[in-house]
Motif scaffolding. Structure first.
Motif, PDB file in Angstrom:
ATOM      1  N   LEU A  88       0.878  -1.174   0.000  1.00 30.80           N
ATOM      2  CA  LEU A  88       0.000   0.000   0.000  1.00 30.80           C
ATOM      3  C   LEU A  88       0.911   1.217   0.000  1.00 30.80           C
ATOM      4  O   LEU A  88       1.602   1.481   0.994  1.00 30.80           O
ATOM      5  N   CYS A  89       0.942   1.927  -1.110  1.00 27.10           N
ATOM      6  CA  CYS A  89       1.902   3.025  -1.250  1.00 27.10           C
ATOM      7  C   CYS A  89       1.181   4.377  -1.322  1.00 27.10           C
ATOM      8  O   CYS A  89       0.362   4.604  -2.210  1.00 27.10           O
ATOM      9  N   ASP A  90       1.491   5.235  -0.346  1.00 29.60           N
ATOM     10  CA  ASP A  90       0.913   6.575  -0.281  1.00 29.60           C
ATOM     11  C   ASP A  90       1.680   7.446  -1.286  1.00 29.60           C
ATOM     12  O   ASP A  90       2.794   7.866  -1.008  1.00 29.60           O
ATOM     13  N   ARG A  91       1.102   7.633  -2.448  1.00 32.37           N
ATOM     14  CA  ARG A  91       1.679   8.308  -3.617  1.00 32.37           C
ATOM     15  C   ARG A  91       2.715   7.440  -4.317  1.00 32.37           C
ATOM     16  O   ARG A  91       3.476   6.716  -3.679  1.00 32.37           O
ATOM     17  N   HIS A  92       2.722   7.547  -5.655  1.00 34.63           N
ATOM     18  CA  HIS A  92       3.733   6.827  -6.439  1.00 34.63           C
ATOM     19  C   HIS A  92       3.969   7.606  -7.739  1.00 34.63           C
ATOM     20  O   HIS A  92       3.793   8.836  -7.758  1.00 34.63           O
ATOM     21  N   ALA A  93       4.315   6.892  -8.802  1.00 39.38           N
ATOM     22  CA  ALA A  93       4.766   7.546 -10.037  1.00 39.38           C
ATOM     23  C   ALA A  93       3.765   8.569 -10.591  1.00 39.38           C
ATOM     24  O   ALA A  93       4.165   9.581 -11.175  1.00 39.38           O
ATOM     25  N   ASP A  94       2.477   8.314 -10.421  1.00 39.25           N
ATOM     26  CA  ASP A  94       1.487   9.239 -10.990  1.00 39.25           C
ATOM     27  C   ASP A  94       1.511  10.602 -10.301  1.00 39.25           C
ATOM     28  O   ASP A  94       1.092  11.595 -10.903  1.00 39.25           O
ATOM     29  N   SER A  95       2.018  10.672  -9.071  1.00 39.32           N
ATOM     30  CA  SER A  95       2.175  11.989  -8.437  1.00 39.32           C
ATOM     31  C   SER A  95       3.173  12.833  -9.218  1.00 39.32           C
ATOM     32  O   SER A  95       3.004  14.045  -9.356  1.00 39.32           O
ATOM     33  N   THR A  96       4.222  12.194  -9.726  1.00 37.89           N
ATOM     34  CA  THR A  96       5.208  12.960 -10.513  1.00 37.89           C
ATOM     35  C   THR A  96       4.612  13.388 -11.847  1.00 37.89           C
ATOM     36  O   THR A  96       4.827  14.514 -12.304  1.00 37.89           O
ATOM     37  N   VAL A  97       3.853  12.456 -12.470  1.00 33.57           N
ATOM     38  CA  VAL A  97       3.188  12.801 -13.739  1.00 33.57           C
ATOM     39  C   VAL A  97       2.318  14.040 -13.541  1.00 33.57           C
ATOM     40  O   VAL A  97       2.325  14.971 -14.354  1.00 33.57           O
ATOM     41  N   VAL A  98       1.592  14.073 -12.415  1.00 35.35           N
ATOM     42  CA  VAL A  98       0.640  15.164 -12.186  1.00 35.35           C
ATOM     43  C   VAL A  98       1.328  16.420 -11.625  1.00 35.35           C
ATOM     44  O   VAL A  98       1.185  17.509 -12.192  1.00 35.35           O
ATOM     45  N   TYR A  99       2.073  16.299 -10.524  1.00 35.24           N
ATOM     46  CA  TYR A  99       2.637  17.498  -9.876  1.00 35.24           C
ATOM     47  C   TYR A  99       3.729  18.147 -10.741  1.00 35.24           C
ATOM     48  O   TYR A  99       3.695  19.340 -11.010  1.00 35.24           O
ATOM     49  N   GLN A 100       4.730  17.316 -11.149  1.00 35.34           N
ATOM     50  CA  GLN A 100       5.841  17.919 -11.895  1.00 35.34           C
ATOM     51  C   GLN A 100       5.484  18.089 -13.381  1.00 35.34           C
ATOM     52  O   GLN A 100       5.880  19.062 -14.007  1.00 35.34           O
ATOM     53  N   GLY A 101       4.709  17.130 -13.928  1.00 39.10           N
ATOM     54  CA  GLY A 101       4.354  17.206 -15.343  1.00 39.10           C
ATOM     55  C   GLY A 101       3.194  18.155 -15.592  1.00 39.10           C
ATOM     56  O   GLY A 101       3.367  19.242 -16.147  1.00 39.10           O
ATOM     57  N   MET A 102       1.996  17.756 -15.180  1.00 40.10           N
ATOM     58  CA  MET A 102       0.807  18.535 -15.517  1.00 40.10           C
ATOM     59  C   MET A 102       0.724  19.872 -14.772  1.00 40.10           C
ATOM     60  O   MET A 102       0.291  20.867 -15.338  1.00 40.10           O
ATOM     61  N   ALA A 103       1.102  19.902 -13.500  1.00 41.02           N
ATOM     62  CA  ALA A 103       0.941  21.149 -12.735  1.00 41.02           C
ATOM     63  C   ALA A 103       2.142  22.089 -12.899  1.00 41.02           C
ATOM     64  O   ALA A 103       1.968  23.294 -13.018  1.00 41.02           O
ATOM     65  N   ARG A 104       3.376  21.526 -12.946  1.00 42.46           N
ATOM     66  CA  ARG A 104       4.547  22.398 -13.082  1.00 42.46           C
ATOM     67  C   ARG A 104       4.975  22.576 -14.535  1.00 42.46           C
ATOM     68  O   ARG A 104       5.827  23.398 -14.846  1.00 42.46           O
ATOM     69  N   GLY A 105       4.435  21.722 -15.410  1.00 38.63           N
ATOM     70  CA  GLY A 105       4.709  21.887 -16.840  1.00 38.63           C
ATOM     71  C   GLY A 105       6.038  21.332 -17.303  1.00 38.63           C
ATOM     72  O   GLY A 105       6.560  21.744 -18.333  1.00 38.63           O
ATOM     73  N   MET A 106       6.591  20.349 -16.572  1.00 37.65           N
ATOM     74  CA  MET A 106       7.849  19.749 -17.041  1.00 37.65           C
ATOM     75  C   MET A 106       7.536  18.659 -18.075  1.00 37.65           C
ATOM     76  O   MET A 106       6.431  18.126 -18.128  1.00 37.65           O
ATOM     77  N   ASP A 107       8.534  18.339 -18.885  1.00 41.21           N
ATOM     78  CA  ASP A 107       8.376  17.450 -20.048  1.00 41.21           C
ATOM     79  C   ASP A 107       7.747  16.085 -19.684  1.00 41.21           C
ATOM     80  O   ASP A 107       8.385  15.262 -19.021  1.00 41.21           O
ATOM     81  N   PRO A 108       6.504  15.840 -20.158  1.00 39.85           N
ATOM     82  CA  PRO A 108       5.824  14.595 -19.791  1.00 39.85           C
ATOM     83  C   PRO A 108       6.514  13.336 -20.314  1.00 39.85           C
ATOM     84  O   PRO A 108       6.495  12.297 -19.656  1.00 39.85           O
ATOM     85  N   GLU A 109       7.158  13.450 -21.492  1.00 38.22           N
ATOM     86  CA  GLU A 109       7.824  12.254 -22.031  1.00 38.22           C
ATOM     87  C   GLU A 109       9.041  11.888 -21.184  1.00 38.22           C
ATOM     88  O   GLU A 109       9.297  10.710 -20.916  1.00 38.22           O
ATOM     89  N   PHE A 110       9.773  12.910 -20.770  1.00 37.37           N
ATOM     90  CA  PHE A 110      10.933  12.647 -19.906  1.00 37.37           C
ATOM     91  C   PHE A 110      10.461  12.016 -18.594  1.00 37.37           C
ATOM     92  O   PHE A 110      11.042  11.038 -18.109  1.00 37.37           O
ATOM     93  N   ILE A 111       9.371  12.556 -18.047  1.00 36.18           N
ATOM     94  CA  ILE A 111       8.860  12.037 -16.765  1.00 36.18           C
ATOM     95  C   ILE A 111       8.423  10.581 -16.918  1.00 36.18           C
ATOM     96  O   ILE A 111       8.728   9.742 -16.068  1.00 36.18           O
ATOM     97  N   ALA A 112       7.759  10.275 -18.018  1.00 29.75           N
ATOM     98  CA  ALA A 112       7.307   8.887 -18.235  1.00 29.75           C
ATOM     99  C   ALA A 112       8.512   7.945 -18.278  1.00 29.75           C
ATOM    100  O   ALA A 112       8.523   6.889 -17.632  1.00 29.75           O
ATOM    101  N   ARG A 113       9.559   8.365 -19.010  1.00 31.61           N
ATOM    102  CA  ARG A 113      10.740   7.497 -19.130  1.00 31.61           C
ATOM    103  C   ARG A 113      11.484   7.401 -17.798  1.00 31.61           C
ATOM    104  O   ARG A 113      11.957   6.338 -17.403  1.00 31.61           O
ATOM    105  N   ALA A 114      11.563   8.519 -17.115  1.00 30.11           N
ATOM    106  CA  ALA A 114      12.274   8.542 -15.827  1.00 30.11           C
ATOM    107  C   ALA A 114      11.550   7.681 -14.795  1.00 30.11           C
ATOM    108  O   ALA A 114      12.187   6.998 -13.986  1.00 30.11           O
ATOM    109  N   ASN A 115      10.222   7.692 -14.841  1.00 33.13           N
ATOM    110  CA  ASN A 115       9.458   6.838 -13.915  1.00 33.13           C
ATOM    111  C   ASN A 115       9.754   5.361 -14.179  1.00 33.13           C
ATOM    112  O   ASN A 115       9.938   4.585 -13.242  1.00 33.13           O
ATOM    113  N   VAL A 116       9.807   4.978 -15.459  1.00 39.26           N
ATOM    114  CA  VAL A 116      10.113   3.579 -15.786  1.00 39.26           C
ATOM    115  C   VAL A 116      11.538   3.245 -15.332  1.00 39.26           C
ATOM    116  O   VAL A 116      11.797   2.171 -14.791  1.00 39.26           O
TER     117      VAL A 116
END
Ligand code: TMP
Length: 198
Positions: A88-116
């Motif tokens: 049971l994990c309180d926040r995971h990779a999708d927090s980065t997709v949303v906070y750093q990607g969608m909300a802060r506007g950082m490169d979504p493709e880089f974030i997807a690859r970095a998460n993997v």
């Protein structure tokens, strides 16, 4: 079974996670509870840096979340899943997709690859989105950290981002109405994981 709990601040994720771990234990299921950022001593040190007041470069911030995630995966999540435990994990990779990607506007493709890269491709089987209006969530928080202190508009983008991800992958995501009282929220969690027996 790997379950991630996502959503804006103040949604009551940690309370529900603790209750769920207890309920699973009563059924003889071992559940390992972890969180991002903050697993183990390295995670806790990273968490302190991330949440401390003051300026933090967005790229440095992103790398710290990813470092914490890689460490959590290697030392907690993967070993637990290999033992057959639930995670049971309180926040995971999708927090980065949303906070750093969608909300802060950082490169979504880089974030997807970095998460993997950070997770080795291990993804939660289920993601429970504790959805609520940021105004309500922030009102519930007693000790605000650096990220809670972001403008309301940022938190609105976070909420919209999570709802968008949930709508794109309804088989994996379940939306919980976190504006309800803790008992009702917990019942929604049990239902989402098909654990309710009523
Ligand atoms: P928490 O308060 O739910 O423990 O989360 C800490 C903060 O870190 C919260 O504001 C969300 C934020 N966060 C990110 O911005 N990116 C991430 O990848 C993660 C895991 C958390």
């Amino acid at each position: 079974m790997f379950v991630a709990f996502e959503g804006p601040e103040g949604g009551g994720k940690s309370t529900a996670i603790a209750r769920l771990a207890e309920a699973l234990a009563a059924d003889g299921i071992v559940a390992v509870v972890t969180r991002e950022p903050g697993a183990g001593s390295l995670g806790q040190a990273i968490r302190q840096i991330l949440l401390a007041p003051g300026d933090l470069d967005p790229k440095a911030e992103l790398m710290l979340f990813l470092a914490d995630r890689a460490n959590n995966m290697a030392t907690v999540i993967r070993p637990a899943l290999e033992r057959g435990a639930w995670v049971l994990c309180d926040r995971h990779a999708d927090s980065t997709v949303v906070y750093q990607g969608m909300a802060r506007g950082m490169d979504p493709e880089f974030i997807a690859r970095a998460n993997v890269f950070a997770t080795g491709g291990v993804r939660p089987d289920k993601v429970l989105l504790f959805d609520l209006e940021p105004r309500i969530g922030l009102g519930r928080i007693r000790h605000k950290d650096r990220l809670d202190d972001m403008p309301l508009e940022f938190h609105e983008r976070v909420r919209a981002g999570f709802l968008k991800l949930a709508a794109l992958d309804p088989g994996r995501w379940e939306v919980v109405d976190a504006s309800q009282d803790p008992e009702t929220v917990f019942r929604q969690v049990l239902r989402a994981l098909e654990l309710d027996r009523t």
